[in-house]
Motif scaffolding. Sequence first.
Motif, mmCIF file in Angstrom:
data_model
loop_
_atom_site.group_PDB
_atom_site.id
_atom_site.type_symbol
_atom_site.label_atom_id
_atom_site.label_comp_id
_atom_site.label_asym_id
_atom_site.label_seq_id
_atom_site.Cartn_x
_atom_site.Cartn_y
_atom_site.Cartn_z
ATOM 1 N N ALA A 257 0.813 -1.207 0.000
ATOM 2 C CA ALA A 257 0.000 0.000 0.000
ATOM 3 C C ALA A 257 0.850 1.262 0.000
ATOM 4 O O ALA A 257 0.445 2.282 -0.564
ATOM 5 N N TYR A 258 2.038 1.205 0.620
ATOM 6 C CA TYR A 258 2.850 2.403 0.777
ATOM 7 C C TYR A 258 4.318 2.111 0.513
ATOM 8 O O TYR A 258 4.784 0.988 0.660
ATOM 9 N N ASP A 277 1.925 7.129 -0.901
ATOM 10 C CA ASP A 277 0.963 6.183 -1.447
ATOM 11 C C ASP A 277 1.651 5.468 -2.604
ATOM 12 O O ASP A 277 2.147 6.099 -3.537
ATOM 13 N N HIS A 329 -5.561 3.508 6.730
ATOM 14 C CA HIS A 329 -6.798 3.022 6.133
ATOM 15 C C HIS A 329 -7.427 1.956 7.029
ATOM 16 O O HIS A 329 -6.774 1.364 7.874
ATOM 17 N N SER A 356 -9.900 -1.115 2.887
ATOM 18 C CA SER A 356 -10.610 0.040 2.341
ATOM 19 C C SER A 356 -9.958 0.572 1.076
ATOM 20 O O SER A 356 -10.602 1.252 0.280
ATOM 21 N N SER A 357 -8.698 0.232 0.853
ATOM 22 C CA SER A 357 -8.011 0.684 -0.364
ATOM 23 C C SER A 357 -8.462 -0.092 -1.595
ATOM 24 O O SER A 357 -8.187 0.310 -2.721
ATOM 25 N N TRP A 414 -0.323 -0.082 7.886
ATOM 26 C CA TRP A 414 -1.104 0.899 7.141
ATOM 27 C C TRP A 414 -2.612 0.665 7.190
ATOM 28 O O TRP A 414 -3.380 1.482 6.717
#
Length: 534
Positions: A257-258, A277, A329, A356-357, A414
């Motif tokens: 995610a990151y 991001d 998130h 949620s991503s 995250w």
Amino acid sequence: MALFVTQAPTAAAATVTDLGVAGKGGDVVARNRKVFVAADDQIVVASTDGKVSGTIPGLSGAVALASPEDGRKVYAALRDSNEVIEIDSTTLAVTRRIDLTAYPCPSSLAQEYDRLWIGFGCGEAGGGGVLGLITSAATPTLVRVGPATTQAPLVAVSGNTLVAGEPGVGPATVRVYDISTTPATSRGEIHGDANELPALRDLALTEHGATALSALDDTRRFDAWDTTALTRGRVYDSSGFGEHGIPTAVGASPNDAYVVGGWNSSAGDAAELVVYDATTAEVIYTAAHQGKTVVAGSIEFYGTLTFAVLKEPGTGRMHLWRLPPSPYHSSTLTLTAPAKVTALKQSTFGGRLTLSSGLPPGVQTLELHRWLPDGTSRPFQEITTAADGTYRFTDAPPSVGAFKYQVYWPGNSWFRGSGSSVTVTVALYEPTLTVTGPATGNIGERLDFSGTFGADGIIFPRTIITVSRKVVSPDGTVTSKSLVKLMPAADGSFSFSDTPTTAGEHTYTVNLLGNSTIKSASTTHVVTVLQPPA
């Protein structure tokens, strides 16, 4: 120190802990609720809240660390004694030593499951390279991968991808290997624009190895490279130091995610961690620290925490930099129970973890807790999801009543953790009582019967079977008698016998008395008994 947060609630301040050591090293591994920091003649051990809790002393050039996902073992490269040691992450005891005398100066490590990759080399032309070995082997075979180098290559591994690059050499070359084959197969080399890349400072891979991340001198950015096409896909280039920032350390968060990048000021007197991001390259979070610099290769993730190591200019004194929990998130975990749950029978529960991503969560470990109707808990269990987040587990409740099931995902760096619970009313086990035996017989001959009320794989509590017999003789006379009371086996099977003394229709009635877990049941079996021929 300045701390800036966007797209998240304001977090508590980061902490910096003096590790009390100075010198070479600075690599970090966080496993088993401990943080291990390589520090030359020792490994410093801290708790996840940043407090030093112990050391592993008496080492010679501890400069690199690695550990498999389960966290039971930590491996350390000892550059000066030419070996890799295995450490029990619970007791901190050195449990194994792997001799690398033929491959001196091991200086970087990467591990995926039981395969360990080692970058070695003391600075002599052609004296360095990359090794691979299987840690589960009693006597590991050391296998060379790729060409000889001068410096010990940096290595990173994820999935079936291994990347290696020689640090401090410009223009840099990052070599990419497919390690699903034995020996590893080269996919090619990353050279960048016009075969020109500045010297390499740090190298990392995303979770499944699709993207390599590089920190390169004089670029003022971190680059993301497609490990199949060998082309640059994205850059991450915002820093509070602007054009004076030096990209030094880089890492990919769980679930990809990151991207986290560590920057140092050109003057060597300030450090900054920037969270991007991974998809949009937007800056999500930044934290800075004055008077120290971040160590290349020292970014590490553990649960909702991010760690790095800082060094004081001049003295080389090390400090553990711990960012506050920053799950940007949310996640959602569902749990669904079957429509009917019966005591002793295996019932299947299931659900799904979603982020949620929108990214698939990959294989994640969930905590399963179960409580009996009296409030006592059943043994703790861990279950895993599929890559898409779905999961299933089975349970056989030992009694009737209200059973509570709860699943929990602790989250990661995250994504906030989430849980779900369900309470089911467990019904009595409904037996299927069957009896087999002869259909006909003769007076004076033994009749053997067998039966069961269970299903394969179930262990039943103690219960009672009663057998009675009703005889209707040829002249219409009816007699009844209780024959036997018996205890079936744990799998629900039983047997009995009878030797008739009169002719007629013999009806055997078998009753399962039942108990607090099993319903009562009854069945009959009819035998026609004849007078034997003269």
